[in-house]
Design a protein around this motif. Structure first.
Motif, PDB file in Angstrom:
ATOM      1  N   GLY A  70      35.736  49.849  12.881  1.00 59.06           N
ATOM      2  CA  GLY A  70      36.425  50.993  13.471  1.00 59.06           C
ATOM      3  C   GLY A  70      37.303  51.760  12.506  1.00 59.06           C
ATOM      4  N   ALA A  71      37.909  51.060  11.548  1.00 59.51           N
ATOM      5  CA  ALA A  71      38.777  51.731  10.572  1.00 59.51           C
ATOM      6  C   ALA A  71      37.969  52.595   9.604  1.00 59.51           C
ATOM      7  N   LEU A  72      36.687  52.318   9.496  1.00 61.60           N
ATOM      8  CA  LEU A  72      35.842  53.002   8.525  1.00 61.60           C
ATOM      9  C   LEU A  72      35.024  54.139   9.129  1.00 61.60           C
ATOM     10  N   ILE A  73      34.944  54.187  10.452  1.00 62.76           N
ATOM     11  CA  ILE A  73      34.165  55.239  11.104  1.00 62.76           C
ATOM     12  C   ILE A  73      34.876  56.574  10.902  1.00 62.76           C
ATOM     13  N   PRO A  74      34.182  57.560  10.365  1.00 60.12           N
ATOM     14  CA  PRO A  74      34.823  58.857  10.123  1.00 60.12           C
ATOM     15  C   PRO A  74      35.373  59.470  11.416  1.00 60.12           C
ATOM     16  N   GLY A  75      36.559  60.026  11.316  1.00 59.64           N
ATOM     17  CA  GLY A  75      37.183  60.698  12.448  1.00 59.64           C
ATOM     18  C   GLY A  75      38.472  60.006  12.863  1.00 59.64           C
ATOM     19  N   LYS A  76      39.158  60.634  13.796  1.00 61.75           N
ATOM     20  CA  LYS A  76      40.405  60.087  14.328  1.00 61.75           C
ATOM     21  C   LYS A  76      40.210  59.798  15.805  1.00 61.75           C
ATOM     22  N   TYR A  77      40.577  58.585  16.192  1.00 60.41           N
ATOM     23  CA  TYR A  77      40.371  58.129  17.558  1.00 60.41           C
ATOM     24  C   TYR A  77      41.671  57.509  18.060  1.00 60.41           C
ATOM     25  N   PRO A  78      42.398  58.237  18.899  1.00 63.04           N
ATOM     26  CA  PRO A  78      43.751  57.834  19.279  1.00 63.04           C
ATOM     27  C   PRO A  78      43.845  56.512  20.037  1.00 63.04           C
ATOM     28  N   HIS A  79      42.769  56.058  20.654  1.00 57.01           N
ATOM     29  CA  HIS A  79      42.855  54.821  21.426  1.00 57.01           C
ATOM     30  C   HIS A  79      42.352  53.595  20.673  1.00 57.01           C
ATOM     31  N   LEU A  80      41.984  53.766  19.411  1.00 58.18           N
ATOM     32  CA  LEU A  80      41.634  52.611  18.587  1.00 58.18           C
ATOM     33  C   LEU A  80      42.915  52.047  17.993  1.00 58.18           C
ATOM     34  N   GLU A  81      43.115  50.752  18.189  1.00 56.99           N
ATOM     35  CA  GLU A  81      44.324  50.087  17.722  1.00 56.99           C
ATOM     36  C   GLU A  81      43.982  49.088  16.623  1.00 56.99           C
ATOM     37  N   GLY A  82      44.944  48.876  15.728  1.00 61.82           N
ATOM     38  CA  GLY A  82      44.790  47.871  14.689  1.00 61.82           C
ATOM     39  C   GLY A  82      45.156  48.423  13.337  1.00 61.82           C
ATOM     40  N   SER A  83      45.375  47.510  12.413  1.00 64.78           N
ATOM     41  CA  SER A  83      45.798  47.926  11.083  1.00 64.78           C
ATOM     42  C   SER A  83      45.049  47.196   9.974  1.00 64.78           C
ATOM     43  N   GLY A  84      44.038  46.433  10.308  1.00 65.95           N
ATOM     44  CA  GLY A  84      43.270  45.721   9.299  1.00 65.95           C
ATOM     45  C   GLY A  84      42.372  46.649   8.505  1.00 65.95           C
ATOM     46  N   LYS A  85      41.657  46.086   7.536  1.00 64.67           N
ATOM     47  CA  LYS A  85      40.789  46.881   6.669  1.00 64.67           C
ATOM     48  C   LYS A  85      39.578  47.450   7.390  1.00 64.67           C
ATOM     49  N   ALA A  86      39.109  46.774   8.443  1.00 64.94           N
ATOM     50  CA  ALA A  86      37.871  47.227   9.080  1.00 64.94           C
ATOM     51  C   ALA A  86      37.982  47.336  10.600  1.00 64.94           C
ATOM     52  N   GLY A  87      38.263  46.260  11.283  1.00 70.18           N
ATOM     53  CA  GLY A  87      38.190  46.221  12.732  1.00 70.18           C
ATOM     54  C   GLY A  87      39.270  47.013  13.448  1.00 70.18           C
TER      55      GLY A  87
END
Length: 126
Positions: A70-87
């Protein structure tokens, strides 16, 4: 596609979020015909040229959908949570909230497919 496998899993899924999980599942599958589903890691997983997302089956207060990259998918998604490198995770507490997030989920699916296709084309060109 493994619809029967996921239908069977849902039929035995004893969780208060079952209807929310089912609605999110239908939103994901309707976002693009190329999205497939299977049971992986003992939970429904959605794929297209890799693992897009899986449910956390033990969540009882909301349906939790883990976007593996999720962190790598292009774009901004306000309901995606997390701070790791990928998920990243999206927590959805009700069917109404699933419908509220529908456009964002569909945007994530579209961005994932475009990203995976571009990566495949780049690899073929090199």
């Amino acid at each position: 596609m493994a619809y029967d496998e996921v239908d069977s899993w849902l039929a035995h899924y004893d969780n208060p979020m079952r209807d929310v999980v089912q609605r999110v599942r239908l939103i994901l599958l309707s976002a693009d015909d190329r999205i497939e589903e299977c049971i992986k890691w003992k939970t429904p997983t959605f794929t297209y040229k890799g693992n897009l997302a899986s449910f956390f089956p033990n969540s009882r207060n909301h349906a939790t959908l883990m976007f593996h990259h999720g962190a790598l998918i292009p774009g901004k998604y306000p309901h995606l949570e997390g701070s790791g490198k990928a998920g990243r995770v999206m927590k959805i507490a009700s069917i109404a909230e699933a419908e509220e997030y529908r456009e964002e989920i569909c945007d994530i699916v579209a961005a994932w497919i475009a990203w995976r296709d571009a990566a495949e084309q780049a690899k073929a060109a090199s």
